[in-house]
Design an enzyme around this catalytic site. Structure first.
Site: not given
Length: 252
Positions: A52, A110
Site C-alpha cells: 500500500d 512483515y
C-alpha cells in the site's frame, strides 16, 4: 524471450503503493519506466506483493520478460542507474518462462515498527508509528499468539478485498522490544508476522489490534472474539502505513 526476477527494496514514503496507476507515482511504475528506458523495449512488470501507499520493502519480488541478452545477474546493477534513490534492486536472476510471483506457494514476513517514546524522534518518522502511551508488551505478545495458525481472518481485512477465501495461515507473531539509543526510557517495538499470505491491510490491522491490547483498550478475549466473529468492526484499527515493511518473500 527471457523472464528475469528482481528482488526489490524501497522506501515507500513518496509512492502511492506498488501497483501502477494513472496519474500517480508508484514503485511498479518507476521500475517499468526505468526498464523501458534502459532496455529500449516495452516491458511489463509483475510484482509478488502489491504494498500500500507509504509501506516499505526490503525484499519484494518482481518479474518481467525481455529480449535482452544481458546476463541475468547484471540487471540489478544496470537498472539501478535509472531508478530514483529510494528504490533499489538488490539482486536479479533468470527464472522459468511460466514463473509468476503471485501464484507460487510462498512465505511472507512483515515487520511493523512502533516508536514508544514520550516525544517523537524525527529520524524514525518515515519508518515507525509513534505512540507516547505506555504499552504492555507482554500482553501484546499474548494477543499475537492467539492469531497463530490457520484461521478465517475476515475481521482483519479491510473492505474492498475481492479474494474468494479469507482463510490464511500465520506461522509466527512475535513482539520484540529494545531500548532506543540516546532516549531515556523509550523503546522501539517490532511486531513480526510471518505467514503464507495476507489479506488487504491484514498486518496493519493486526498491529492496530495489538496496540489497543497494549494500551489496555482491548482484552485477550476481545481478540479471540474478533477472530471468531469474522466481523471487521470487532478487530482494532488499521495502523498507519509508515511502520510497515515487507521484509522477505520466501518460496516454500
Amino acid at each position: 524471450m527471457r523472464r528475469i526476477r528482481l528482488i526489490v527494496a524501497y522506501d515507500g514514503t513518496g509512492y502511492c503503493g506498488w501497483q501502477i496507476q494513472d496519474n500517480a507515482v508508484t514503485v511498479e511504475g518507476e521500475l517499468t519506466k526505468a526498464l523501458c528506458t534502459w532496455l529500449q523495449e516495452e516491458v511489463e512488470v509483475i510484482g509478488a506483493s502489491r504494498t500500500d501507499s507509504g509501506v516499505h520493502a526490503l525484499g519484494n519480488i518482481a518479474v518481467f520478460d525481455t529480449e535482452s541478452r544481458i546476463p541475468a545477474e547484471k540487471f540489478a546493477i544496470g537498472i539501478n542507474h535509472y531508478l530514483p534513490a529510494d528504490i533499489r534492486v538488490q539482486r536479479s536472476d533468470e527464472v522459468e518462462a511460466d514463473y509468476h510471483p503471485r501464484y507460487r506457494k510462498t512465505e511472507k514476513t512483515y515487520e511493523y515498527t512502533i516508536l514508544n517514546t514520550k516525544i517523537a524522534i524525527p529520524v524514525y518518522d518515515r519508518y515507525a508509528y509513534h505512540i507516547y502511551h505506555a504499552l504492555d508488551v507482554s500482553m501484546m505478545r499474548k494477543a499475537g499468539e492467539l492469531l497463530i495458525g490457520e484461521h478465517d481472518f475476515s475481521a482483519f481485512c479491510s473492505a474492498g478485498s475481492q479474494v474468494k477465501s479469507k482463510v490464511r495461515t500465520v506461522y509466527e507473531v512475535t513482539v520484540q522490544e529494545e531500548p532506543v539509543p540516546g532516549c531515556n526510557g523509550g523503546s522501539r517495538i517490532c511486531i513480526r508476522v510471518r505467514g503464507n499470505g495476507f489479506l488487504y491491510n491484514m498486518v496493519r490491522i493486526i498491529a492496530g489490534t495489538l496496540l489497543e491490547v497494549g494500551q489496555g483498550r482491548r482484552t485477550l478475549q476481545d481478540v479471540e472474539e474478533a477472530l471468531a466473529s469474522g466481523e471487521r468492526k470487532k478487530a482494532g484499527p488499521t495502523a498507519p502505513p509508515q511502520g510497515l515493511t515487507l521484509m522477505e518473500i520466501r518460496e516454500e
